[in-house]
Write an enzyme that holds these catalytic residues in place. Structure first.
Site, mmCIF file in Angstrom:
data_model
loop_
_atom_site.group_PDB
_atom_site.id
_atom_site.type_symbol
_atom_site.label_atom_id
_atom_site.label_comp_id
_atom_site.label_asym_id
_atom_site.label_seq_id
_atom_site.Cartn_x
_atom_site.Cartn_y
_atom_site.Cartn_z
ATOM 1 N N LEU A 153 0.825 -1.197 0.000
ATOM 2 C CA LEU A 153 0.000 0.000 0.000
ATOM 3 C C LEU A 153 0.865 1.255 0.000
ATOM 4 O O LEU A 153 1.773 1.391 0.818
ATOM 5 C CB LEU A 153 -0.910 0.018 1.228
ATOM 6 N N HIS A 254 11.728 10.170 -10.175
ATOM 7 C CA HIS A 254 11.555 11.603 -9.926
ATOM 8 C C HIS A 254 12.625 12.049 -8.928
ATOM 9 O O HIS A 254 12.588 11.677 -7.756
ATOM 10 C CB HIS A 254 10.160 11.892 -9.386
ATOM 11 N N CYS A 263 8.138 2.823 5.256
ATOM 12 C CA CYS A 263 8.535 1.547 4.650
ATOM 13 C C CYS A 263 9.983 1.519 4.164
ATOM 14 O O CYS A 263 10.788 0.721 4.648
ATOM 15 C CB CYS A 263 7.606 1.203 3.489
ATOM 16 N N ARG A 331 7.485 10.046 9.428
ATOM 17 C CA ARG A 331 8.575 9.115 9.714
ATOM 18 C C ARG A 331 9.658 9.187 8.643
ATOM 19 O O ARG A 331 9.410 8.995 7.463
ATOM 20 C CB ARG A 331 8.024 7.690 9.832
#
Length: 442
Positions: A153, A254, A263, A331
């Site tokens: 996700l 990019h 993640c 994070r």
């Protein structure tokens, strides 16, 4: 099917709400009583577009509920998902699996009858083996099949990713798990989403390998961007030129201030540690981690150079704090390292982010926050885009020019063409976009 989702954080809440929307009966479980109470009152603890409406509609329909009590929903469940956090362990960088193993022990004491136990948390290779061992040690009579089913996700697009996935990876060792896992994801067959069954360890490694490859791709284009600045090339055109090759593809090309979020930083580090433990080091990923860490502070040096090489006493307006748009996740956000480095150089920081300011306040000190891009730009010596929120994509440059102290614009996400910014009288600095070819270049 009856599903128990242990963990109501980002992965657990999104997955649970989507499963409920498929028609399954889902109970989301979390030990944080204040979080469960908030969810019962439709107060969503994270920002994810569309999640509040999805949760509310399924709660109203009676398919989704929340509790702090694990025993009853686990005992009634056909499938139990473990979706607790696996942060980097303090000190050595390994994934902290204490929450996963704690959940396994509680599941073992609560299950009744044949139950499929699924690790949806991102976990290193071999974790499923240990989860199974813990359950059987805690409850020798337990009839379980332990499965790996990693999530893929993207924050800011999680609901769409869940409902229209590129693939669904399911790692099994017990063939009895195949049918219930197929049933859990049956609603996605209409979208022809590939359901890939593998061994459990293979499934666990797929998640880490996928994130490491994407992190490496980002780091590659960032290094190419640095080269572009020296030789007089444009990294956006380079990225387009190579991205049109179907073998490479345009996504994750990019150039910017480096990757962050929940993640990539922890997963790349955990993969490095796993590879070292098995005496099979992954040098490419080790280098990727190192380059990305260094890049964030290098972006601060770019800003300092843009204000004349000395940031002491200069006011810098920072637009965007979260690691990416459409999330409140701070994070490992590049903004954290960039702001700290600018403060170390004596700069005064004013910042605005549509969703990230509250979490940022707990992570940054000495920063003042505004109500808009123009609010923080008032009297600034430089305006810096760090996160490419949509609200920053159509700035009123004449208005901006009238309120800044110095017309200096640093675009760390390459949102704007140089010509547009310079046309309004700003000095422009981008990423991988040199002003002119280097002398003597080939």
């Amino acid at each position: 099917m009856r599903i128990a989702m242990i963990g109501s954080g980002y992965v657990g809440l999104v997955s649970g709400a989507c499963f409920a929307d498929f028609g399954h009966d889902v109970v989301c479980i979390d030990k944080a009583a204040e979080k469960i109470e908030a969810l019962k009152n439709n107060r969503i603890p994270i920002f994810e577009p569309g999640l509040d409406a999805l949760v509310k509609s399924n709660v109203d329909a009676g398919r989704l509920s929340f509790t702090t009590d694990l025993a009853e929903p686990v005992a009634a469940a056909d499938v139990v998902f473990i979706a607790v956090g696996t942060p980097s362990r303090r000190g050595d960088g390994h994934a902290d699996l204490s929450y996963v193993y704690g959940a396994a022990r509680e599941i073992a004491r609560a299950i009744k009858g044949f139950t499929v136990v699924v690790t949806k948390s991102t976990v290193p290779v071999g974790t499923g083996d240990e989860v199974e061992r813990i359950i059987r040690e805690e409850n020798p009579e337990a009839d379980v099949a332990v499965v790996s089913n990693p999530e893929f996700l993207r924050e800011g697009a999680a609901i769409g990713d869940f409902k229209r996935p590129d693939r669904i990876v399911v790692g099994i060792e017990d063939e009895r798990a195949r049918e219930p896992m197929t049933e859990v994801y049956r609603p996605l067959y209409l979208n022809q989403a590939p359901l890939l069954f593998t061994s459990r360890r293979t499934s666990e490694l797929i998640k880490y390998a996928a994130n490491a490859f994407l992190a490496m791709k980002i780091t590659f284009i960032n290094e190419i961007a640095d080269l572009c600045e020296h030789v007089g090339a444009d990294v956006q055109q380079v990225a387009r030129g190579i991205g049109l090759d179907n073998r490479i593809g345009s996504k994750f090309l990019h150039a910017g201030p480096g990757y962050g979020g929940s993640c990539f930083p922890k997963d790349t580090l955990a993969l490095v540690k796993t590879a070292q433990d098995y005496a099979s080091p992954i040098r490419l990923i080790e280098t990727t981690v190192s380059i990305n860490d260094q890049r964030k502070r290098a972006m601060a040096r770019k800003v300092i150079q843009a204000v004349g090489g000395d940031a002491r006493g200069k006011t810098i307006a920072v637009l965007g704090l979260t690691f990416k748009p459409n999330t409140d996740d701070m994070r490992d956000a590049p903004s954290l390292s960039i702001i700290q480095a600018l403060q170390d150089a004596g700069a005064v920081i004013r910042a605005y982010d549509p969703e990230g300011m509250e979490p940022a306040k707990a992570m940054l000190s000495g920063v003042s926050y505004g109500t808009s891009a123009y609010d923080v730009a008032e009297g600034a010596d430089a305006v810096v885009i760090v996160t490419e929120w949509d609200v920053f994509r159509a700035l009123d440059f004449p208005r901006l020019k009238s309120i800044v102290k110095a017309p200096v614009f640093v675009d760390l996400r390459n949102v704007y063409p140089r010509e547009e910014v310079e046309r309004h009288g700003f000095a422009f600095t981008g990423v991988g976009r040199a002003t002119k070819p280097a002398a003597g270049g080939a």
